[in-house]
Motif scaffolding. Structure first.
Motif, PDB file in Angstrom:
ATOM      1  N   LEU A   1      -2.881   2.371  -0.574  1.00  0.00           N
ATOM      2  CA  LEU A   1      -2.748   1.932   0.813  1.00  0.00           C
ATOM      3  C   LEU A   1      -1.465   1.176   1.089  1.00  0.00           C
ATOM      4  O   LEU A   1      -1.207   0.786   2.228  1.00  0.00           O
ATOM      5  CB  LEU A   1      -3.950   1.074   1.238  1.00  0.00           C
TER       6      LEU A   1
ATOM      7  N   LYS B   1      -1.199   1.503   5.024  1.00  0.00           N
ATOM      8  CA  LYS B   1      -1.540   0.428   5.953  1.00  0.00           C
ATOM      9  C   LYS B   1      -0.255  -0.180   6.492  1.00  0.00           C
ATOM     10  O   LYS B   1       0.536  -0.766   5.751  1.00  0.00           O
ATOM     11  CB  LYS B   1      -2.394  -0.635   5.249  1.00  0.00           C
TER      12      LYS B   1
ATOM     13  N   TYR C   1      -8.999  -4.609   4.059  1.00  0.00           N
ATOM     14  CA  TYR C   1      -8.299  -3.332   3.907  1.00  0.00           C
ATOM     15  C   TYR C   1      -8.477  -2.759   2.507  1.00  0.00           C
ATOM     16  O   TYR C   1      -8.395  -1.540   2.317  1.00  0.00           O
ATOM     17  CB  TYR C   1      -6.824  -3.503   4.255  1.00  0.00           C
TER      18      TYR C   1
END
Length: 414
Positions: A146, A156, A103
Motif C-alpha cells: 500500500l 495509499k 489502512y
C-alpha cells in the motif's frame, strides 16, 4: 500532568495538509492500542467555522491530528460526522474515526504485489532466511502492498514509509497469502523479541511531523520495569482491577503441507507432516497446565530449505497468543515522576504491584485518554499479555473474531 487544553487538535484535508486548529471542543476521547487500530471521538459545538472545517461536504476525506506538547499521539480520518440540535437550541457535532493504522487493516498481503490480481505469478508472498532485519521486512511489506512501491490502484495517497533503522533480527522466514497487512506485521514483529526481558517492535501509521503526509513507522518499545512502577504504596493508582486466565494453548501441533485424502478437507487429516511445539509459560500461575491445540500451517512446505525457520515462527506465534492471559486495568494518578507520553508509552514494559498476585510486569497494551473541557483529563490504562481481552471488547466478540480468523485462514491458505 496534563489538562484538557494541553491537547492540540488540528484539522487536515484530503492531502494531509493542516487547514485549521480546534480549541473549543467539549470532549475528546482517544483509545490508543499497541500494534492495533486505535480510535478517537470528539464533541464540539456546531459553529459555522467548525462545520466548514469538519463537514464531509466542505472537507471531503478530511481528518484530525491529536498532539500533546508537540508529540503526535495519533491521527486519522473522519469516518463519522453527526449533527444534533437540543431542545434549548444548542447545536453540537460528534465526530469519530479510526487512526491511520486502519489502512494496514484495509490492505491484504498479495502473493505477488508487483502485479495485478489477475496476473499473480506466485502463490505466496515469501521471505526465506532473510538477511534483512525484522524492521526492514515489515517496511518492505507495507511499501509493496500500500506504500509508494505498490501498484497504482493499491497505493495509499500521501503514505510514505520511514527509513529502516535495522532493528529486530535477521534470518526470519514466512509466507502470506491474502492476510491483512496488519495481521502479518503483528506476526512478524512477534518473531523478533528485543531487549531483556523481551519486548517487541511497535508499528503505526500517523501524520508526519512538520509536513503534509502520513508515514508508516516502526519503533522500539522500552523496558521501564524499574522506572515506571504503579502501586498503592506509591500513591499513583486511583483505582485498578486485574485478572489472570488459564492458557488456551501450551502445546501446539502444527500441520504442514498437504496431501490428498479422499473425502476429507480437514486440515488435521490432510496435513502432510506434523510437528509439536511446547512453551514454558512465563506466568507461573497455572503450573503444568497442558492445553493442546492444532494449528494449520499448510502453506509451509516441509521439504523447503527454510521449513524449520517457518515452523518455528508459526509455532511460537501460536503459543505466544495462547499463553496465560494477565490483565491489569488501572486509572493511574499522574505524578511529576510518572506521566503518560512523557515517562512511558504504548508498548513499554511497566511494573504494577497488586495484592495476592504480587508484581505484574507486562506491556502497556491500551491507553484511553479523555480530555473534558470541564472536568479535565482522565486516563485508563490496560497492561498485560497479548492474550489480554481488552475492556473494550466483550468475550463473545473476541470469540467471534477468533472464529472469523480461523475461517479466513482456511480460505486463504490453499
Amino acid at each position: 500532568m496534563y489538562g484538557p487544553r494541553d491537547l492540540q487538535v488540528y484539522v487536515r484535508n484530503s492531502s494531509h495538509q493542516i487547514v485549521g486548529q480546534l480549541d473549543d471542543f467539549t470532549q475528546v476521547q482517544l483509545v490508543m492500542r499497541y500494534n492495533a487500530v486505535s480510535n478517537w471521538t470528539m464533541d464540539i459545538s456546531a459553529t459555522e467555522r467548525n462545520v466548514a472545517l469538519l463537514a464531509p461536504g466542505s472537507n471531503p476525506n478530511g481528518g484530525l491530528i491529536f498532539e500533546l506538547y508537540g508529540t503526535t499521539l495519533l491521527s486519522g480520518p473522519i469516518h463519522t460526522f453527526a449533527y444534533a440540535m437540543g431542545a434549548d437550541g444548542t447545536r453540537k457535532l460528534t465526530l469519530a474515526g479510526p487512526d491511520d493504522t486502519q489502512y494496514l487493516a484495509n490492505a491484504l498481503v498479495w502473493p505477488d504485489p508487483a502485479h495485478a490480481i489477475d496476473s499473480q505469478a506466485t502463490a505466496y508472498y515469501t521471505v526465506t532466511n532473510s538477511a534483512s532485519y525484522t524492521e526492514t521486512l515489515m517496511k518492505n511489506l507495507v511499501n509493496l502492498n500500500l506504500g509508494p512501491g505498490a501498484i497504482t490502484e493499491r497505493r495509499k495517497g500521501g503514505l510514505t514509509v520511514e527509513t529502516s533503522s535495522n532493528r529486530g533480527k535477521t534470518g526470519q522466514s514466512f509466507k502470506y497469502r491474502f492476510e491483512p497487512v496488519l495481521d502479518a506485521l503483528t506476526e512478524i514483529a512477534r518473531g523478533a523479541p528485543i531487549g531483556t526481558p523481551p519486548g517487541y517492535l511497535g508499528f503505526r501509521i500517523r501524520q508526519k511531523d512538520a509536513s503534509a503526509g502520513i508515514e508508516f513507522q516502526v519503533y522500539a518499545t522500552t523496558n521501564r520495569l524499574d522506572t515506571a512502577t504503579f502501586s498503592e504504596g506509591r500513591n499513583n493508582l486511583i483505582s485498578y482491577s486485574y485478572q489472570v486466565q488459564a492458557p488456551t494453548a501450551s502445546y501446539a501441533i502444527l500441520g504442514a503441507g498437504r496431501e490428498t485424502v479422499d473425502g476429507s478437507e480437514s486440515a488435521a487429516v490432510v496435513a502432510k507432516e506434523l510437528f509439536g511445539y511446547t512453551r514454558v509459560d512465563t506466568q507461573p500461575v497455572f503450573p503444568g497446565y497442558r492445553v493442546e491445540s492444532f494449528v494449520d500451517v499448510g502453506e509451509v512446505d516441509p521439504t523447503a530449505t527454510d521449513a524449520q525457520a517457518q515452523l518455528d515462527e508459526k509455532g511460537q506465534d501460536a503459543l505466544y497468543t495462547g499463553a496465560t492471559s494477565v490483565t491489569v486495568s488501572m486509572d493511574p494518578q499522574d505524578t511529576p515522576q510518572l506521566t503518560f507520553a512523557k515517562d512511558y508509552f504504548l508498548g513499554d514494559q511497566v511494573t504494577v504491584v497488586v495484592p495476592y498476585e504480587g508484581v505484574i510486569q507486562e506491556q502497556v497494551r491500551e491507553v484511553e485518554l479523555t480530555f473534558n473541557a470541564s472536568s479535565g483529563l482522565t486516563t485508563e490504562i490496560t497492561v498485560g499479555t497479548e492474550a489480554t481481552t481488552s475492556h473494550k471488547t466483550s468475550g463473545a466478540t473476541k470469540r467471534l473474531n477468533t472464529l472469523a480468523d480461523m475461517i479466513k485462514r482456511l480460505n486463504t491458505r490453499k
